[in-house]
Design a protein around this motif. Structure first.
Motif, PDB file in Angstrom:
ATOM      1  N   LEU A 150      53.074  34.397 -28.914  1.00 48.04           N
ATOM      2  CA  LEU A 150      52.847  33.732 -27.634  1.00 48.04           C
ATOM      3  C   LEU A 150      51.583  32.876 -27.656  1.00 48.04           C
ATOM      4  N   ALA A 151      50.514  33.392 -28.268  1.00 46.86           N
ATOM      5  CA  ALA A 151      49.264  32.630 -28.306  1.00 46.86           C
ATOM      6  C   ALA A 151      49.384  31.412 -29.209  1.00 46.86           C
ATOM      7  N   LEU A 152      49.980  31.577 -30.384  1.00 47.23           N
ATOM      8  CA  LEU A 152      50.122  30.442 -31.299  1.00 47.23           C
ATOM      9  C   LEU A 152      51.141  29.439 -30.775  1.00 47.23           C
ATOM     10  N   TYR A 153      52.126  29.910 -30.046  1.00 41.72           N
ATOM     11  CA  TYR A 153      53.079  28.995 -29.417  1.00 41.72           C
ATOM     12  C   TYR A 153      52.371  28.129 -28.374  1.00 41.72           C
ATOM     13  N   ARG A 154      51.477  28.743 -27.610  1.00 45.26           N
ATOM     14  CA  ARG A 154      50.720  27.963 -26.641  1.00 45.26           C
ATOM     15  C   ARG A 154      49.859  26.916 -27.358  1.00 45.26           C
ATOM     16  N   GLY A 155      49.185  27.337 -28.422  1.00 44.11           N
ATOM     17  CA  GLY A 155      48.384  26.394 -29.178  1.00 44.11           C
ATOM     18  C   GLY A 155      49.229  25.289 -29.786  1.00 44.11           C
ATOM     19  N   MET A 156      50.387  25.655 -30.333  1.00 47.28           N
ATOM     20  CA  MET A 156      51.278  24.663 -30.930  1.00 47.28           C
ATOM     21  C   MET A 156      51.763  23.660 -29.891  1.00 47.28           C
ATOM     22  N   SER A 157      51.994  24.124 -28.662  1.00 43.14           N
ATOM     23  CA  SER A 157      52.535  23.254 -27.620  1.00 43.14           C
ATOM     24  C   SER A 157      51.588  22.116 -27.270  1.00 43.14           C
ATOM     25  N   MET A 158      50.333  22.243 -27.631  1.00 43.13           N
ATOM     26  CA  MET A 158      49.377  21.178 -27.326  1.00 43.13           C
ATOM     27  C   MET A 158      49.595  19.940 -28.191  1.00 43.13           C
ATOM     28  N   ILE A 159      50.482  20.023 -29.172  1.00 44.83           N
ATOM     29  CA  ILE A 159      50.872  18.824 -29.924  1.00 44.83           C
ATOM     30  C   ILE A 159      51.498  17.808 -28.975  1.00 44.83           C
ATOM     31  N   HIS A 160      52.108  18.309 -27.909  1.00 42.05           N
ATOM     32  CA  HIS A 160      52.703  17.437 -26.901  1.00 42.05           C
ATOM     33  C   HIS A 160      51.630  16.603 -26.217  1.00 42.05           C
ATOM     34  N   GLU A 161      50.486  17.224 -25.933  1.00 42.72           N
ATOM     35  CA  GLU A 161      49.380  16.490 -25.328  1.00 42.72           C
ATOM     36  C   GLU A 161      48.814  15.450 -26.295  1.00 42.72           C
ATOM     37  N   ILE A 162      48.736  15.811 -27.563  1.00 42.53           N
ATOM     38  CA  ILE A 162      48.189  14.896 -28.564  1.00 42.53           C
ATOM     39  C   ILE A 162      49.006  13.612 -28.631  1.00 42.53           C
ATOM     40  N   SER A 163      50.303  13.722 -28.397  1.00 44.44           N
ATOM     41  CA  SER A 163      51.163  12.543 -28.473  1.00 44.44           C
ATOM     42  C   SER A 163      51.017  11.636 -27.259  1.00 44.44           C
ATOM     43  N   HIS A 164      50.325  12.109 -26.210  1.00 42.28           N
ATOM     44  CA  HIS A 164      50.213  11.333 -24.970  1.00 42.28           C
ATOM     45  C   HIS A 164      48.798  10.898 -24.622  1.00 42.28           C
ATOM     46  N   ILE A 165      47.805  11.728 -24.890  1.00 40.71           N
ATOM     47  CA  ILE A 165      46.457  11.420 -24.411  1.00 40.71           C
ATOM     48  C   ILE A 165      45.840  10.258 -25.183  1.00 40.71           C
ATOM     49  N   LYS A 166      44.916   9.567 -24.539  1.00 45.48           N
ATOM     50  CA  LYS A 166      44.089   8.599 -25.224  1.00 45.48           C
ATOM     51  C   LYS A 166      43.006   9.377 -25.964  1.00 45.48           C
ATOM     52  N   ALA A 176      57.096  28.213 -21.262  1.00 41.34           N
ATOM     53  CA  ALA A 176      56.908  26.770 -21.043  1.00 41.34           C
ATOM     54  C   ALA A 176      55.443  26.507 -20.703  1.00 41.34           C
ATOM     55  N   PRO A 177      54.528  26.799 -21.641  1.00 42.01           N
ATOM     56  CA  PRO A 177      53.095  26.683 -21.346  1.00 42.01           C
ATOM     57  C   PRO A 177      52.617  25.236 -21.394  1.00 42.01           C
ATOM     58  N   VAL A 178      51.351  25.054 -21.127  1.00 38.84           N
ATOM     59  CA  VAL A 178      50.674  23.753 -21.251  1.00 38.84           C
ATOM     60  C   VAL A 178      51.425  22.662 -20.477  1.00 38.84           C
ATOM     61  N   GLY A 179      51.845  23.007 -19.257  1.00 37.24           N
ATOM     62  CA  GLY A 179      52.488  22.012 -18.398  1.00 37.24           C
ATOM     63  C   GLY A 179      53.955  21.771 -18.654  1.00 37.24           C
ATOM     64  N   LEU A 180      54.546  22.438 -19.646  1.00 38.85           N
ATOM     65  CA  LEU A 180      55.944  22.163 -19.978  1.00 38.85           C
ATOM     66  C   LEU A 180      56.915  22.661 -18.914  1.00 38.85           C
ATOM     67  N   ARG A 181      56.431  23.513 -18.027  1.00 36.09           N
ATOM     68  CA  ARG A 181      57.310  23.939 -16.925  1.00 36.09           C
ATOM     69  C   ARG A 181      57.568  22.790 -15.955  1.00 36.09           C
ATOM     70  N   TYR A 182      56.756  21.741 -16.002  1.00 39.79           N
ATOM     71  CA  TYR A 182      56.946  20.551 -15.173  1.00 39.79           C
ATOM     72  C   TYR A 182      57.465  19.404 -16.035  1.00 39.79           C
ATOM     73  N   HIS A 183      58.497  19.675 -16.800  1.00 36.42           N
ATOM     74  CA  HIS A 183      58.958  18.687 -17.773  1.00 36.42           C
ATOM     75  C   HIS A 183      59.565  17.458 -17.100  1.00 36.42           C
ATOM     76  N   ALA A 184      60.294  17.662 -16.014  1.00 26.33           N
ATOM     77  CA  ALA A 184      60.877  16.515 -15.303  1.00 26.33           C
ATOM     78  C   ALA A 184      59.771  15.640 -14.720  1.00 26.33           C
ATOM     79  N   LEU A 185      58.783  16.270 -14.093  1.00 26.34           N
ATOM     80  CA  LEU A 185      57.649  15.522 -13.559  1.00 26.34           C
ATOM     81  C   LEU A 185      56.934  14.765 -14.678  1.00 26.34           C
ATOM     82  N   HIS A 186      56.829  15.385 -15.829  1.00 29.47           N
ATOM     83  CA  HIS A 186      56.204  14.723 -16.974  1.00 29.47           C
ATOM     84  C   HIS A 186      56.954  13.451 -17.353  1.00 29.47           C
TER      85      HIS A 186
END
Length: 363
Positions: free
Chosen positions: A85-101, A302-312
């Protein structure tokens, strides 16, 4: 990495009661409200990003160490679950890397790769330059979308296969980085295949990635070399006994657990009802899923904001920590008949059941 090809239902697909997503026009009131109500939420908070990343890595690897060293099977399993669960949360931040400046959170991409990307053999280049194609208005839901399959229109057996095949991800990644990466350095033809077919976190088996250029190529090469050295070292240490077979097996099991949860989350991230036609932004939104509170378990799957995928998909530039507030504001302003509310779902079981029922109707 690419998955297997799934069979469509062909002519039987017409029997499924799927809305014609491609015919849905944009709801301008919803799009305008979403943009206007969230203009002050677009700035990432570097301290939160770093705290989330470092905290996830520390908890994940500490739990992994406990799982490897503890004598009790029960405690080992519990520690393994925490590690997943912890490493999955950390891994999910790859999604942020693809979007942030990246200038807004200096060094975060390198830090993420060092803490998560390289150890888990998913360096950020496997998602950067791929995920943005999923958000392209003319590509979403089409054959050119690397992250889309019309799962609702496929055979029922494709759903369990779609999930279970992800358990092999750690083995596939070891082959990719310990074997194919060094061999492809010696063979231009093999290198072309590795870049095109085995260098993207995609689910569309027909997706072929273009070779990187310029600064992207230099960054790709740097992290691929580091990941390859780590994968080779891990196998060598295990082969020589420096790392026990038990520790190696637990590491693979944790990696499989992370991949399985992510695949289940992917399974319910969309309704998967589009048959390849370009869609409006509103149609894309309605084919995507929010799982807002009061549901509690999405915090884990659905950590790191992924629960709001439609809003994303409406506001891909919003940082993950702003999505809950954005959802609250938009939900409060828009009328109940707005399309915005139609992408909200109660939880995982209902979404899985909805998708399974869609596949069963077209048998």
């Amino acid at each position: 990495m690419n998955t297997m090809t799934f069979e469509s239902r062909g002519e039987n697909a017409a029997a499924a009661p799927v809305a014609n997503r491609a015919a849905i026009a944009d709801d301008k009131a919803m799009l305008r409200a979403a943009a206007e109500l969230t203009r002050d939420l677009v700035q990432p908070r570097p301290t939160l990003y770093w705290a989330d990343l470092v905290g996830s890595a520390v908890v994940g690897y500490a739990a992994l160490a406990v799982a490897v060293t503890v004598a009790s099977t029960g405690w080992a399993v519990l520690a393994g679950v925490v590690a997943v669960l912890a490493l999955y949360r950390g891994m999910s931040m790859i999604h942020e890397i693809s979007h942030i400046k990246h200038a807004a959170v200096p060094g975060f991409r390198a830090g993420w790769n060092a803490l998560i990307g390289v150890p888990m053999m998913i360096p950020s280049f496997m998602y950067e330059g791929v995920h943005n194609l999923h958000h392209a208005k003319t590509r979403y839901g089409t054959a050119e979308d690397p992250e889309y399959l019309p799962l609702a229109l496929m055979r029922p057996w494709t759903l369990p296969v779609f999930i279970l095949v992800s358990a092999l991800a750690p083995i596939g990644l070891l082959i990719r980085y310990a074997l194919l990466a060094p061999l492809s350095a010696l063979s231009p033809r093999l290198r072309e295949a590795v870049v095109a077919r085995y260098s993207a976190l995609s689910i569309n088996p027909h997706f072929r990635r273009r070779a990187p250029q310029g600064e992207e190529k230099a960054r790709w090469t740097r992290w691929e070399i580091v990941t390859s050295l780590w994968a080779i070292a891990l196998l060598a240490l295990t082969a020589t006994g420096a790392v026990s077979l038990k520790a190696f097996a637990i590491f693979l099991a944790v990696g499989s657990g992370v991949a399985l949860i992510n695949q289940v989350r992917t399974l319910v991230a969309h309704l998967w009802e589009n048959e390849g036609e370009p869609m409006s932004v509103t149609a894309q939104y309605l084919d995507t899923v929010n799982v807002p509170p009061p549901a509690l378990l999405p915090v884990l799957w659905a950590p790191v904001g992924l629960r709001y995928h439609a809003l994303h998909h409406l506001l891909p530039g919003l940082p993950y920590h702003a999505l809950a507030e954005a959802h609250r504001r938009i939900s409060k302003v828009l009328e109940q008949d707005s399309p915005y509310h139609k992408a909200n779902y109660a939880g995982l079981p209902g979404l899985v059941g909805k998708l399974a029922a869609a596949t069963m109707r077209g048998r």
